[in-house]
Structure formats: C-alpha cells, structure tokens
Write an enzyme that holds these catalytic residues in place. Structure first.
Site, PDB file in Angstrom:
ATOM      1  N   ASP A  14     -40.205   0.698 -23.177  1.00 17.64           N
ATOM      2  CA  ASP A  14     -40.853   0.317 -24.432  1.00 17.64           C
ATOM      3  C   ASP A  14     -42.317   0.718 -24.345  1.00 17.64           C
ATOM      4  O   ASP A  14     -43.021   0.304 -23.414  1.00 17.64           O
ATOM      5  CB  ASP A  14     -40.742  -1.191 -24.670  1.00 17.64           C
ATOM      6  CG  ASP A  14     -39.306  -1.620 -24.976  1.00 17.64           C
ATOM      7  OD1 ASP A  14     -38.457  -0.746 -25.163  1.00 17.64           O
ATOM      8  OD2 ASP A  14     -39.062  -2.828 -25.032  1.00 17.64           O
ATOM      9  N   ASP A 135     -30.673  -4.747 -34.517  1.00 17.17           N
ATOM     10  CA  ASP A 135     -31.383  -5.803 -33.795  1.00 17.17           C
ATOM     11  C   ASP A 135     -30.997  -7.127 -34.436  1.00 17.17           C
ATOM     12  O   ASP A 135     -31.259  -7.353 -35.623  1.00 17.17           O
ATOM     13  CB  ASP A 135     -32.889  -5.571 -33.868  1.00 17.17           C
ATOM     14  CG  ASP A 135     -33.282  -4.227 -33.252  1.00 17.17           C
ATOM     15  OD1 ASP A 135     -32.587  -3.799 -32.316  1.00 17.17           O
ATOM     16  OD2 ASP A 135     -34.260  -3.615 -33.709  1.00 17.17           O
TER      17      ASP A 135
END
Length: 212
Positions: A14, A135
């Site tokens: 990330d 998500d």
C-alpha cells in the site's frame, strides 16, 4: 487466490507519499510505515520467490491529483513481478495511464460500482487486464478509499457484474484488514458460488492457517 489446486499468493504494498504503509481497518489516521522504499520492498518479495504483486495507490483513492505512479513505474521497470494496481482508477484515461507503466492488470473499485458501463467498456477493450475490487464492511460495499459507506450489498453488486469479461474479483473485508485475523469465509464462499470469476481474498492474512 485459489486456481484449481494451485494457490497463488499476492504480497501487497500500500503506497502513501511514496512509502509502503499499513492502515488498520482502513483508517488513514492509523498508518504504520514499514518501508521507505517501495522498490526495495518489491525486490524483497521477488527474492523470496513471489511472482505476483498487488499494489494500492492510497493517495489516489482520495485525490486523482496525488499519485504514486513514479514508485509503481520504478517497480515495474526493475522487477519481473506481475503487478496489479488499484486505487483511484475511475476513468478510462486513469486506467490506460497505469497500464502503460507495464503492469499486468489494474483494479477498479469505486468506478466499477458507480459506473458499470465503464467497467464493461474497459473489460472488453482490455480483456483479462481488468479486476474488480470489492471492499466490504459488514456485507456492504465501501467506496473511495473506504471513506464512503454504501448500503449496496456486495452479493448484489457481484450479481450485476458476473457477465463482464474481468480477470478477477479482489475481496477485502475491511474489518479484518490489517488485523491478521483471517477472512470472512462465509461471504467469500457465497460470492464464489455465484460467479465464474476467480476470487482473490485480501487483507486479513496473519498465519498460514488463514490460507487453508
């Protein structure tokens, strides 16, 4: 991802401010920097024998004007990893910009939910190069870097895209992300049973037992 009897593992990076970070349950205020060099981290994964890499451009999820494209390009140029990139890819131009970096595929999240016509267009134009990231928080989709909670059930959304020629669905249980507590196996199984698209489980691996 499990493909037949073969398990394919994607280590993940990330990116935020050109650094490798980890967010706890998607909270941008709970950020831990674990490597200042994304390229170094990617090369470490490569040396360990991994062949694939999942990258999320966290900055771009919040603003299209703030990206980590330079870091992604550097990784693509200096490793042989098959890279998939997600984060803030909400237009055809954004998607093509990332594909030109030499990555294997891109991941659409918010744009796939808000603009299914765009998803259909790009998946046809770039077959097997478009994945969809879902998500999920308590069964419902969250968008825009997990900051926008919807009332759209992940199960219902997947039903809408099951005929699109996409590479994979990347399932992240937000409440498990960064906790190393495993996955929501029940919901993933329900989604897997509904579609003929490979499912990649993301975000909760803490032990080898979580993979089996």
């Amino acid at each position: 991802m499990i493909n037949g009897n073969i398990m394919i593992i994607y280590p993940a990076i990330d990116l935020k401010n050109q650094k490798c970070v980890r967010l706890y349950k998607g909270d941008f205020s709970k950020e831990e920097i674990f490597n200042d060099s994304p390229l170094d981290q990617a090369q470490q994964f490569e040396k360990l024998g991994f062949q694939n890499l999942h990258i999320v451009d966290l900055d771009r999820t919040l603003s299209s004007n703030n990206t980590n494209l330079n870091s992604i390009k550097e990784i693509a140029k200096n490793t042989s990893l098959k890279i998939q990139v997600g984060g803030g890819l909400r237009t055809l131009e954004n998607i093509e910009e990332v594909l030109r970096l030499g990555v294997e595929n891109v991941v659409m999240g918010t744009a796939a939910v808000e603009n299914i016509d765009l998803l259909k267009e790009v998946s046809i134009k770039y077959p097997n190069q478009i994945s969809v990231g879902i998500d999920v928080r308590k069964g419902f989709l969250a968008l825009k870097g997990w900051t926008d909670q919807t009332q759209l059930l992940a199960f219902d959304f997947v039903d809408q895209i099951k005929e699109c020629p996409i590479k994979s669905i990347i399932f992240t249980d937000i409440d498990k992300d960064g906790t190393k507590e495993g996955f929501d196996l029940e919901l993933m199984k329900a989604i897997n049973d509904k579609v003929n698209i490979p499912i990649i489980a993301s975000g909760g691996v803490g032990t080898l037992e979580n993979l089996y």
